[in-house]
Motif scaffolding. Structure first.
Motif, PDB file in Angstrom:
ATOM      1  N   VAL A 199     109.127  54.797  59.995  1.00 24.25           N
ATOM      2  CA  VAL A 199     109.637  54.845  61.360  1.00 24.25           C
ATOM      3  C   VAL A 199     110.052  56.290  61.631  1.00 24.25           C
ATOM      4  O   VAL A 199     110.904  56.840  60.935  1.00 24.25           O
ATOM      5  CB  VAL A 199     110.834  53.899  61.538  1.00 24.25           C
ATOM      6  CG1 VAL A 199     111.330  53.931  62.986  1.00 24.25           C
ATOM      7  CG2 VAL A 199     110.462  52.472  61.137  1.00 24.25           C
ATOM      8  N   VAL A 200     109.438  56.909  62.643  1.00 18.28           N
ATOM      9  CA  VAL A 200     109.680  58.317  62.958  1.00 18.28           C
ATOM     10  C   VAL A 200     110.482  58.419  64.253  1.00 18.28           C
ATOM     11  O   VAL A 200     110.164  57.740  65.239  1.00 18.28           O
ATOM     12  CB  VAL A 200     108.354  59.093  63.099  1.00 18.28           C
ATOM     13  CG1 VAL A 200     108.624  60.569  63.418  1.00 18.28           C
ATOM     14  CG2 VAL A 200     107.531  58.972  61.816  1.00 18.28           C
ATOM     15  N   PHE A 201     111.499  59.267  64.244  1.00 19.65           N
ATOM     16  CA  PHE A 201     112.377  59.453  65.396  1.00 19.65           C
ATOM     17  C   PHE A 201     112.126  60.844  65.991  1.00 19.65           C
ATOM     18  O   PHE A 201     112.384  61.860  65.349  1.00 19.65           O
ATOM     19  CB  PHE A 201     113.836  59.314  64.969  1.00 19.65           C
ATOM     20  CG  PHE A 201     114.113  58.023  64.251  1.00 19.65           C
ATOM     21  CD1 PHE A 201     114.491  56.885  64.948  1.00 19.65           C
ATOM     22  CD2 PHE A 201     113.946  57.932  62.870  1.00 19.65           C
ATOM     23  CE1 PHE A 201     114.705  55.690  64.286  1.00 19.65           C
ATOM     24  CE2 PHE A 201     114.164  56.737  62.194  1.00 19.65           C
ATOM     25  CZ  PHE A 201     114.549  55.612  62.906  1.00 19.65           C
ATOM     26  N   HIS A 202     111.601  60.865  67.198  1.00 26.93           N
ATOM     27  CA  HIS A 202     111.330  62.108  67.908  1.00 26.93           C
ATOM     28  C   HIS A 202     112.493  62.372  68.863  1.00 26.93           C
ATOM     29  O   HIS A 202     112.902  61.472  69.613  1.00 26.93           O
ATOM     30  CB  HIS A 202     110.015  62.003  68.684  1.00 26.93           C
ATOM     31  CG  HIS A 202     108.823  61.742  67.822  1.00 26.93           C
ATOM     32  ND1 HIS A 202     108.114  62.749  67.202  1.00 26.93           N
ATOM     33  CD2 HIS A 202     108.212  60.576  67.463  1.00 26.93           C
ATOM     34  CE1 HIS A 202     107.101  62.226  66.524  1.00 26.93           C
ATOM     35  NE2 HIS A 202     107.146  60.905  66.662  1.00 26.93           N
ATOM     36  N   CYS A 203     113.013  63.592  68.861  1.00 33.82           N
ATOM     37  CA  CYS A 203     114.270  63.889  69.539  1.00 33.82           C
ATOM     38  C   CYS A 203     114.101  64.873  70.697  1.00 33.82           C
ATOM     39  O   CYS A 203     113.125  65.622  70.754  1.00 33.82           O
ATOM     40  CB  CYS A 203     115.269  64.438  68.531  1.00 33.82           C
ATOM     41  SG  CYS A 203     115.525  63.330  67.120  1.00 33.82           S
ATOM     42  N   TYR A 204     115.079  64.877  71.583  1.00 36.54           N
ATOM     43  CA  TYR A 204     115.062  65.777  72.736  1.00 36.54           C
ATOM     44  C   TYR A 204     115.466  67.206  72.380  1.00 36.54           C
ATOM     45  O   TYR A 204     115.142  68.135  73.127  1.00 36.54           O
ATOM     46  CB  TYR A 204     116.004  65.267  73.825  1.00 36.54           C
ATOM     47  CG  TYR A 204     115.451  64.128  74.631  1.00 36.54           C
ATOM     48  CD1 TYR A 204     114.385  64.309  75.502  1.00 36.54           C
ATOM     49  CD2 TYR A 204     116.009  62.855  74.532  1.00 36.54           C
ATOM     50  CE1 TYR A 204     113.878  63.264  76.255  1.00 36.54           C
ATOM     51  CE2 TYR A 204     115.517  61.796  75.282  1.00 36.54           C
ATOM     52  CZ  TYR A 204     114.447  62.009  76.137  1.00 36.54           C
ATOM     53  OH  TYR A 204     113.941  60.965  76.877  1.00 36.54           O
TER      54      TYR A 204
END
Length: 251
Positions: free
Chosen positions: A157-162
């Motif tokens: 599970v990959v979390f892409h951030c602002y």
């Protein structure tokens, strides 16, 4: 902050220079990638034995809360997308969840609260040497994954951030499916009975209580389920991992 990040990256790359040079030669051989991939798989299996999915991080009481919960990493994202959301109090925020799922969906914070609301008091341990205890309010990541349906070939599970660590380099992090489904792994929208402060990751951040602070992705824009990191940034599963940090940061 940029100078500090650059210094850390240079230090990591400098101390690992000889190893990296050797690994480059190995990776370019016919047999090298197979050996390295097997070693990586063995390393993760050992980690799984040391931190089984049933192991729990210590939980505390409200009497143990730290008087101040420090910010780690970015304290205010400057990207246009984030600033636009901030300007209207995150009313337009939607968490996008896609990749290797059956039903790609998007969620507002209110949508997430309709799934579940839980509270957890755990300690945050930063790789820089400080720690703080906070009460986190959110939803178990496992329940969000159940909503979208995880395909059998999804591994991470990959979390892409602002937030961008440097121009054009968004922060990102990842965990494997067992860690994502751990009951203490949360998507948090609150801290210490209040909405999540901007410096701590508003409107939504990850809490992986069994791992170090750099795994706790803030300002989450979207979540992507994948079978490999090869197509994402430096291919190591996280912003700092691309510069030499360990992918599994258990405490």
């Amino acid at each position: 902050m940029t100078d500090r990040r650059s210094f850390i990256r240079m230090a990591i790359m400098g101390t690992a220079g000889v190893i990296v040079a050797g690994c480059d030669r190995i990776s370019q051989s016919d047999w090298g990638p197979k050996v390295l991939n097997k070693a990586q798989g063995l390393n993760r299996r050992v980690q799984a034995l040391l931190a089984p999915s049933s192991a729990m991080a210590k939980e505390y009481t409200e009497a143990d809360l730290s008087p101040v919960f420090r910010s780690n990493g970015t304290a205010m994202p400057t990207t246009e997308a984030y600033q636009s959301l901030l300007a209207n109090g995150f009313r337009d925020y939607r968490l996008q969840v896609g990749g290797l799922v059956d039903r790609p969906l998007s969620f507002s914070i209110d949508d997430l609260k309709q799934i579940e609301q839980v509270a957890q008091i755990t300690r945050h341990d930063c790789v820089e040497g400080w720690s703080a205890i906070g009460k986190w309010h959110g939803v178990r990541l496992s329940h969000v994954l159940d909503k979208v349906g995880v395909k059998p070939n999804a591994r991470y599970v990959v979390f892409h951030c602002y937030d961008e660590m440097d121009p054009g380099e968004p922060y990102y992090e990842s965990v494997d499916i067992p860690e994502a489904r751990h009951p203490q792994t949360l998507l948090a929208w609150g801290l210490n009975n209040q909405p999540l402060p901007i410096k701590n990751g508003a409107p939504l951040r990850l809490r992986v209580s069994r791992q170090l602070g750099y795994k706790q992705a803030k300002y989450i824009a979207r979540i992507e389920l994948v079978d490999s990191f090869a197509h994402i940034a430096g291919g190591k599963g996280g912003y700092w991992e691309d510069y030499g940090y360990e992918w599994y940061a258990g405490i």
